[in-house]
Structures are given as C-alpha cells and as structure tokens.
Design an enzyme around this catalytic site. Sequence first.
Site, short mmCIF file in Angstrom:
data_model
loop_
_atom_site.label_atom_id
_atom_site.label_comp_id
_atom_site.label_asym_id
_atom_site.label_seq_id
_atom_site.Cartn_x
_atom_site.Cartn_y
_atom_site.Cartn_z
N HIS A 12 8.11 -1.51 3.18
CA HIS A 12 8.44 -0.90 1.87
C HIS A 12 7.21 -0.26 1.22
CE1 HIS A 12 8.13 -5.31 0.23
NE2 HIS A 12 6.97 -4.72 0.09
N HIS A 59 6.67 -6.95 -7.06
CA HIS A 59 5.21 -6.78 -7.13
C HIS A 59 4.78 -6.78 -8.60
CE1 HIS A 59 6.63 -5.09 -3.31
NE2 HIS A 59 5.46 -5.38 -2.81
N HIS A 193 -0.92 -5.61 7.11
CA HIS A 193 -1.76 -4.83 6.19
C HIS A 193 -2.51 -5.77 5.26
CE1 HIS A 193 1.97 -5.33 3.82
NE2 HIS A 193 1.46 -4.75 2.76
N GLU A 240 4.47 -10.79 4.17
CA GLU A 240 5.77 -10.20 3.82
C GLU A 240 6.75 -10.24 4.99
OE1 GLU A 240 4.58 -7.01 0.32
OE2 GLU A 240 4.96 -6.24 2.32
FE LIG Z 1 5.15 -5.38 -0.70
#
Ligand SMILES: [Fe+2]
Length: 281
Positions: A12, A59, A193, A240
């Site tokens: 995402h 977030h 990431h 995630e």
């Molecule tokens: Fe995220």
Amino acid sequence: MARIVAGVGCSHVPAVGVAIDKDRHDDPYWAPYFAKIAPAREWMRDIAPDVCIVVYNDHASAFSLEVIPTFALGLAAGFPVADEGYGPRPVPPVVGHPELAWHLAESLILDEFDLTLVNEMAVDHGLTVPLSVLFGRPSAWPCKVIPLCVNVIQYPPPTGRRCHRLGRALRRAVDAWPGDERVAVLGTGGMSHQLHGQRAGLINTDFDDAFLDGLVADPGKVAEIGHTEYLREAGAEGIELVMWLVMRGALDPEVNEVYRATHVPTSNTHNGLLLLENAAP
Ligand SMILES: [Fe+2]
C-alpha cells in the site's frame, strides 16, 4: 451463504496512490510497475466482488498513540478518506457494509478474537491505495468495503500466527453469513522496507520471494516467522506482511496462485501483488 472468491496481497505504498491520482502511468519511472498490475485489474473485474474486507494498518490517521487497538473492525456505513497532510486523496467515498460487519464482529468475538469495534473512522492510504491498484480510478468503488485495521505501528504488534488464526476465524464468520455476497479479502502492506534509521532503504527481495512462496504453499510455516526475523530480514516496516497472513487464513489450505507481480523500486519498498483463489471450486 457468502463466498470468498479472492484473496489478494497488495502493498500500500503512498507514492503509488499519488501516481494513480496524478495519472502518471506513462511516466518512465512508473510505466513498468503499472504494466505489471494490469492483469490484476482485469481479474478483479471478472471476479467482481460485492465486498472487500481490507486488512490494513492505520498510519496515525484514525488512531494516535493515545489509542492503539491491536485489531479494529469498521462497522460504519461509510468511511471518510483521511487527510494525511496534503488533503484527502481524490478517490470515491468508501462505502461500508454494516450488516455484514456486525455479523463478523459477533462471530469473531464469540470465536474469541476480541476486536475493537469502530463506528467512526477515517481510512488512509493503507486502505485506499490497494483499492486504487485493483480498481483504478472509477467514479464509485465497485464494491462495499469492511476495514479490518491491525496495529503494526507500535510494538508489540500481533504475531503472524495470531493473524493467520484470525484469518481462519474470519473465514468461519463469512461462511456463516446467510447473504450471497461474493467476498474478497485483501491483506495489505509490505513487502520489505524500512523508512528510517541506519538501514533506511532496506529491501530484501530474497526474503519477500520466499515469503510469497511459503504464503501460497505452506502458510502454517510462514505464520511462525517471528517479529525479530521480520525486523532483521524485511526491515522495520516489513512487519506489515503479517496482514497478508490474515488474508491467507481466510482461504482454503489449497489455493491457486492466479497472479503474482513484484517490482522494485516503488518509493522505498519492494512492491508485491499476489492474487489467490481457493483451489476447490
Ligand atoms: Fe503501511
């Protein structure tokens, strides 16, 4: 009864949302990525789910550090698109399915998954970018959406094993719904990431590819990956990926891998897209 017709894993990445919103499909940086997602859009058009249960993380848009629900289910008739600092994304309103969502709440909580129930919640790029990846820029989203928000921001996040079990409970809940909705379950976020610190920019395609292979063929084994391994191998934000295990748990043990695409770079992330369907008709 309702039927799960698709399981989708989808990164995402916020920059993907911007590229879609600003129509940068032909930009040399983005064109190779958008070429890879085209088959997914075609398949989703054919599958035509009535409802997407989107497993994502907030977030700091709907929840701050004042309140950190581990699992939060959105029950509302609609979910405003969050302003993440540049104004809300220019995407259609996100329409909920309160009747099915309340059924999921009852089924999951009686199945001993003690969710936080949310009647009012803005949804950010974690939820809207996967919709854009799968459906492009329609004037209205082609399906209703039930948000299932997972804390992967503040330690301790739930384990992969817990997320996989939640997916299996979600499957039982959907199977018990008397409506005839066609349901897609989306697990979002990842893949490897890291956005900050000395290892900012970390990408580990070997880990991600093995994760995807295992998610398809042996999800019980992938569910045993611990927090430290995610952190070490997939970077601080790689956790995630546990949300993809919720999606996988909602499918049969045997699945067909309909499509897989991975791409580097999109922003700082190894971008993944995985389409699955139950092997049994
Ligand atoms: Fe995220």
